[in-house]
Motif scaffolding. Structure first.
Motif, PDB file in Angstrom:
ATOM      1  N   ALA A 289      10.541 -27.224  41.905  1.00 10.61           N
ATOM      2  CA  ALA A 289      11.415 -27.894  40.932  1.00 10.61           C
ATOM      3  C   ALA A 289      11.064 -27.529  39.491  1.00 10.61           C
ATOM      4  O   ALA A 289      11.734 -27.979  38.552  1.00 10.61           O
ATOM      5  N   GLN A 290      10.014 -26.718  39.306  1.00 14.71           N
ATOM      6  CA  GLN A 290       9.690 -26.248  37.954  1.00 14.71           C
ATOM      7  C   GLN A 290      10.581 -25.081  37.526  1.00 14.71           C
ATOM      8  O   GLN A 290      10.502 -24.637  36.375  1.00 14.71           O
ATOM      9  N   ALA A 303       6.570 -22.585  28.011  1.00 16.42           N
ATOM     10  CA  ALA A 303       7.279 -23.854  27.837  1.00 16.42           C
ATOM     11  C   ALA A 303       6.321 -24.930  27.342  1.00 16.42           C
ATOM     12  O   ALA A 303       6.665 -25.723  26.447  1.00 16.42           O
ATOM     13  N   THR A 304       5.084 -24.950  27.869  1.00 13.89           N
ATOM     14  CA  THR A 304       4.139 -25.990  27.435  1.00 13.89           C
ATOM     15  C   THR A 304       3.676 -25.750  26.011  1.00 13.89           C
ATOM     16  O   THR A 304       3.252 -26.680  25.326  1.00 13.89           O
ATOM     17  N   MET A 305       3.734 -24.477  25.560  1.00 13.66           N
ATOM     18  CA  MET A 305       3.287 -24.177  24.200  1.00 13.66           C
ATOM     19  C   MET A 305       4.360 -24.516  23.171  1.00 13.66           C
ATOM     20  O   MET A 305       4.069 -24.793  22.011  1.00 13.66           O
ATOM     21  N   MET A 306       5.633 -24.457  23.632  1.00 15.32           N
ATOM     22  CA  MET A 306       6.751 -24.730  22.727  1.00 15.32           C
ATOM     23  C   MET A 306       6.974 -26.232  22.552  1.00 15.32           C
ATOM     24  O   MET A 306       7.457 -26.678  21.525  1.00 15.32           O
ATOM     25  N   ALA A 310       6.380 -30.751  27.634  1.00 14.65           N
ATOM     26  CA  ALA A 310       6.714 -29.926  28.801  1.00 14.65           C
ATOM     27  C   ALA A 310       5.637 -30.028  29.879  1.00 14.65           C
ATOM     28  O   ALA A 310       5.953 -30.028  31.080  1.00 14.65           O
ATOM     29  N   LEU A 311       4.368 -30.132  29.473  1.00 12.18           N
ATOM     30  CA  LEU A 311       3.307 -30.205  30.493  1.00 12.18           C
ATOM     31  C   LEU A 311       3.540 -31.402  31.413  1.00 12.18           C
ATOM     32  O   LEU A 311       3.490 -31.278  32.633  1.00 12.18           O
ATOM     33  N   GLY A 312       3.832 -32.531  30.803  1.00 15.23           N
ATOM     34  CA  GLY A 312       4.077 -33.725  31.607  1.00 15.23           C
ATOM     35  C   GLY A 312       5.272 -33.542  32.527  1.00 15.23           C
ATOM     36  O   GLY A 312       5.241 -33.966  33.692  1.00 15.23           O
ATOM     37  N   ARG A 313       6.313 -32.880  32.008  1.00 12.77           N
ATOM     38  CA  ARG A 313       7.498 -32.721  32.845  1.00 12.77           C
ATOM     39  C   ARG A 313       7.267 -31.689  33.952  1.00 12.77           C
ATOM     40  O   ARG A 313       7.758 -31.840  35.071  1.00 12.77           O
ATOM     41  N   LEU A 356      -2.016 -30.501  38.291  1.00  9.88           N
ATOM     42  CA  LEU A 356      -3.084 -31.446  37.936  1.00  9.88           C
ATOM     43  C   LEU A 356      -2.925 -31.998  36.520  1.00  9.88           C
ATOM     44  O   LEU A 356      -3.707 -32.848  36.100  1.00  9.88           O
ATOM     45  N   GLY A 357      -1.930 -31.489  35.787  1.00  9.26           N
ATOM     46  CA  GLY A 357      -1.755 -31.958  34.412  1.00  9.26           C
ATOM     47  C   GLY A 357      -2.776 -31.377  33.452  1.00  9.26           C
ATOM     48  O   GLY A 357      -3.087 -31.976  32.421  1.00  9.26           O
ATOM     49  N   ILE A 358      -3.302 -30.197  33.784  1.00  9.12           N
ATOM     50  CA  ILE A 358      -4.253 -29.520  32.893  1.00  9.12           C
ATOM     51  C   ILE A 358      -3.478 -28.505  32.058  1.00  9.12           C
ATOM     52  O   ILE A 358      -2.676 -27.729  32.592  1.00  9.12           O
ATOM     53  N   ASP A 359      -3.717 -28.510  30.760  1.00  7.29           N
ATOM     54  CA  ASP A 359      -3.021 -27.607  29.845  1.00  7.29           C
ATOM     55  C   ASP A 359      -3.240 -26.147  30.275  1.00  7.29           C
ATOM     56  O   ASP A 359      -4.376 -25.676  30.318  1.00  7.29           O
TER      57      ASP A 359
END
Lengths: 684, 684
Positions: A289-290, A303-306, A310-313, A356-359
């Protein structure tokens, strides 16, 4: 290291094969002291090696396995040679190779059941557990507890007949795994407390399960006294490793479920296992689903850097994918999700970090660093899974930012570290992971192949779904209505596009018949007519770009409406295959090997498994080898995840790979670009 | 066991005292192998004993402690004898007794700094860590790592001068505790990652803290990469035991706080400690917010049995009490609560269960069983404390349902297991815990004393608060306006009632002057006039009950408006003291001791500390001893909690008590009732 053949059983210092001794009862058993052992020159050194090894190479163990015929008489023994990394215990070496030795504690030195006899004339350490288990005479004859003998040199080992028959399952690439799951259930009927027996509830329970050293967390302690009393002190302990995670009323030992996940960037697969029997109960797969965040790991990291949310999603998307699959396999098998106590997850380093929610940012930018190679054990609930409330999630460790837990799982499933042959493991994808073992050393690397194999950046590219051309054969001289182009299409429907294996086939076939020259250029029309008269009319142009038409929906369809291979598509594939072949070329070079030395190539991953070995050889994606040496390995990450659930020793084997495998960083090599240019050509 | 005096330093097989050797550099150091060690007859057996001991008795260790004068020359060595349970490591034995040995790893065998020399002519095991640290000649001279030598017989030990000066704090009953808190902070400046150095963030950090084997949970991994990069790779690792609980930007090593809680049934005390220096920063106390559920543990357990929601509300009440105290001590000391990383909690078994949300019902009904003796380590947040989000809570283990963690903490603070004297520890309260040690064996029991000491069931009883009479002296022949009754009143205000120590004093004084006869009956009025003319008019009646008036608010006040001692009050105290003295009498009997053998009586707890030793002797609450042997021990539970925060070895000592102390269940003894009746009398 002594690599001579192991001394045959019965030789060597009069250590004949004797029947297995009866283990003495209780701790008062031994009739002699450690001082006696010292006098005999035997040194106790649990976990230590007399000659510390450097973590490379292999040792040969020769097992002589005794068994009883159905009538109880001794059957003729069988012999098995195995090859393991030095330092592995004899018990693990046997277990990893499907040789069963009695044990209930799983190699913790506590059950004192894994009795073996070392018949090689070499001194093997005596531990205090051995002293409690064997007589002085037996120790002198080489009897030891197999889980405490670390094989640091070649050994010959006698295995007595089993007193209990363990179950085993075949998983991975023909791997026979002896079932010893981390998840165990034990049904016990306890005596009720009295004023004369005020043991705590926990001690009362753990005393009844004395082959494990159980620990209990607050959550189980909060339930313990109530469950014990409500269930009349007849309960089932639910254990993972040595953690007591629950106490259930009555006998629930039959319900022991776990889910193995292959957490792919594109596709996620879940398999529900009965770990008591090794039986897969249900399998389901779905797209990750990502996907909306990008098709590959780099776009998802970006996406997480922008966007700081986004990391949470992405984490939520991973959780919802895993949850949906867990729900599906439980429904299909009719299993209550609260009876699933463990999951194992094999994913690449980015998928693992996101779940795991790790950056993941440091994975995406040089110098490509992970937070940790081995993610900690977490509750399945912490990654969004609603199973047993204290179910655990095991994530495979990673060798590097681009050789992740999926590859470690794949190495486990293919036994990359337990095979004498020179083998090359290639997981083909946007990021291509490569592992080379010569039976002594194991190297790994990652090659950035780009999206061509996933259908990305290919004009008519698509995923391997209904309508995708996956197999292509061409006949340049077809006549009399015979087809010049034969297509294999997924779902046997009208072709809609070209998936990765079709792309490789297309290029390989055009190279074979000469319509693509070694530099990767489609030959001029005038040459095509001579080379392949039956195919020449398929060479045409869309705009300024030359294309080869694979399928025309109607005889007079415009080329743009057709499924075709474009000159640019060929270039995409050419770059992708050059990146990969540069990777394995440099690994071969590191070990001083030639193409022909490779005895087996394992093509792993959902793409690799569908690839034509001949085409892979033709375009130079794999070394120039007889095609029989090229083997599709299937979903090895998922198989590795199953193995980790079925056997704590296999799981330990996965962790051991972190020490055994050398990661080679290609982007750091000065010779990479030269090698890459060499590999661009289709002629080898 | 050999109990002869330790061989003096310099004697015994020519093992002279030599200067401490320089530890070899790195693992390539040792110039000889384990095989050499084996030839010399030295056996490596970490954790094992040559002659397994039975957990009873003591061994004597004689330490010769070397030090350097300020000018760097050797100062005259000092000698210290200590007495420890067998099996304790030399390092712990030294540490528990305030003798400092170099160490940074805290006794895990990893820092290789705790070098000591065993000069007794006895063979002491060589471990693989010793082999890496010492030369063969040094091993032969008795040099070992102190944390790996288990003292199973009397030993003489040379301690080389410290290379670093550890800090120590005095807590408990004169206990000198060497600071080695579970909570550590380490400031590190790390090299940034490069393509040539792709170590994971976690390995990069743990490589810089290589004397600890750190583990990291998911929560710290989620922060790790971000904090490292934002802080330019200059960070402070926050460690509890070997768990990395956080990584903070920059150098925060100065902020190392923890809170010690004495979680009493009535009163809860919190002490904020700087564990880096051992300094108490602030202390606060308040009534346990569970009071509305009942004054003692039985009424609170009953509450949970009557109402299924009560457990949750009692847990919430404990949490709010602990939280309020934590907030108060942090405010008072100006410490940010997020800089508090650990709490230690000493409470009885019921208070511990309620704070953890564990059903206490089995504690309240025969056969009085706990869920677990040692509660698991939990997050402080799990018991409702808002400190550092990953702060840990350590609960003291309990010996039994009625000898709880508060008593274990008190035994730690009073060194009950590290003293050659015969000592009796009595924590006086509704439930009275009694511990007796003869220097070899330790016994404990619990006596149900009832609420008299807390002021319960006493007509004019009250807690020890302003207005409570706590000291009473009577003069039966007072004349000329001299007071016949002298009262000590808390707060120096108008007397309002009688607290526990006042009650004991009142009874003791009336026994002393003869107004109470040995059976506990107030003498008839006619006898009183002869016996105590100055006091006789204070004997009167309220209803049908005889009373002794202690304080009249006005000369003509009605007796019912006075503070008085009633005949029934005397009976209440009589039963309470009989329960207690039956307890210690049976323990003395178990060890074959007489009253006079007891060299010290420690009166513990908030009541015991205020009790008059002479009165306690007079009424038979304690054995008939010179009063100088009766010592008020103060809040020993709180002191023990501080020790557990300041020293991991003291904490280990608390756990060791579970093995060392034998719990004697009184309610199971056929001789209990006879003994009880014997103890009812006031004449001994």
């Amino acid at each position: 290291m002594d690599r001579g053949p192991p001394r045959p059983a019965g030789g060597g210092g009069g250590r004949g094969v004797t029947p297995p001794p009866e283990p003495p009862e209780g701790p008062e058993g031994p009739e002699f002291s450690l001082a006696d052992v010292a006098r005999e020159g035997l040194i106790e050194r649990p976990g230590a090696d007399p000659a510390p090894h450097d973590g490379t190479g292999r040792v040969d163990l020769t097992f002589t396995v005794h068994s009883l015929a159905p009538d109880g008489t001794a059957a003729p023994p069988t012999q098995r040679g195995v090859r393991v990394p030095p330092g592995v215990t004899v018990f693990d070496a046997a277990s990893w190779n499907g040789i069963a030795i009695d044990s209930t504690c799983g190699g913790h030195g506590t059950c004192h059941k894994c009795r073996i006899q070392v018949t090689t004339a070499t001194e093997v350490a005596v531990t205090r557990h051995d002293v409690r288990t064997f007589t002085s005479a037996q120790l002198a004859e080489g009897w030891r507890l197999g889980c405490l003998v670390h094989a640091t040199r070649d050994l010959a080992v006698e295995v007595p007949p089993l007193t209990t028959r363990p179950k085993a399952a075949t998983v991975g690439i023909g791997r026979q795994v002896i079932l010893r799951p981390a998840l165990q259930k034990r049904y016990v009927e306890l005596a009720e407390a009295t004023l004369a027996d005020q043991r705590t509830d926990l001690v009362r329970l753990t005393d009844a399960i004395d082959d494990l050293e159980l620990t209990a967390d607050l959550h189980v302690l909060r339930r313990l006294s109530t469950v014990l009393r409500e269930a009349d002190f007849k309960v089932t302990a639910v254990v993972i490793d040595e953690a007591l995670i629950d106490v259930e009323p009555g006998d629930t030992t039959a319900a022991r479920y776990a889910i193995a996940f292959d957490l792919g960037t594109t596709t996620v697969v879940g398999t529900l296992l009965d770990v008591g029997t090794g039986t897969p109960m249900a399998v389901a797969s779905m797209l990750n689903a990502q996907q909306p965040f990008g098709g590959d790991v780099i776009t998802r990291i970006s996406a997480t850097m922008m966007d700081k949310d986004a990391l949470g999603r992405l984490q939520q998307a991973a959780a919802s994918t895993l949850s949906a699959l867990a729900g599906e396999v439980c429904r299909e098998a009719g299993v209550d999700p609260t009876q699933v106590y463990e999951v194992a997850i094999a994913g690449n380093a980015t998928m693992t970090a996101l779940a795991l929610g790790i950056d993941p940012e440091p994975l995406g930018v040089a110098p490509f660093v992970m937070s940790a190679a081995q993610p900690p054990s977490v509750l399945a609930a912490e990654i969004g899974l609603t199973l047993h409330p204290r179910a655990r999630a095991f994530f495979f460790p990673a060798l590097g930012a681009y050789v992740g837990g999926d590859i470690v799982a794949g190495m486990l499933a293919t036994g990359m570290d337990r095979d004498k042959r020179t083998r090359l493991f290639i997981d083909v994808g946007t990021n291509c992971e490569i592992v080379l073992s010569d039976g002594e050393k194991i190297l790994s690397t990652a090659a950035p192949a780009g999206p061509a194999f996933e259908g990305g950046a290919i004009r008519c590219g698509m995923r391997a779904a209904d309508g995708a051309i996956e197999v292509i054969k061409v006949d340049p001289h077809a006549q009399d209505g015979d087809p010049a182009v034969t297509l294999g299409v997924i779902g046997d429907v009208e072709p809609k596009g070209l998936c990765g294996s079709g792309l490789v086939d297309a290029v390989a076939e055009l190279v074979r018949v000469g319509l693509l020259d070694p530099s990767g250029r489609l030959v001029p029309d005038e040459d095509a007519k001579d080379i392949a008269p039956a195919l020449a009319d398929r060479l045409t142009k869309i705009g300024e770009e030359r294309v080869f038409v694979l399928h025309r929906p109607t005889p007079d369809a415009d080329p743009a409406e057709c499924v075709y291979l474009s000159q640019r598509d060929v270039r995409e594939l050419q770059f992708a295959k050059a990146a990969i072949s540069t990777g394995w070329s440099l690994l071969l070079e590191e070990l001083g090997l030639e193409h022909g030395d490779v005895q087996q190539v394992l093509l792993a991953g959902s793409f690799g498994s569908y690839l034509s070995p001949a085409s892979a050889v033709r375009i130079g994606l794999v070394p120039q080898l007889p095609v029989l040496r090229i083997v599709a390995a299937g979903n090895v990450a998922g198989e590795g995840a199953k193995m980790a659930l079925l056997s704590v020793r296999e799981r330990a084997g996965a962790l051991a790979l972190l020490e055994e495998v050398t990661y080679v960083e290609l982007s750091d090599r000065p010779d990479f670009n030269d090698a890459f240019v060499d590999q661009l050509s289709f002629r080898h």
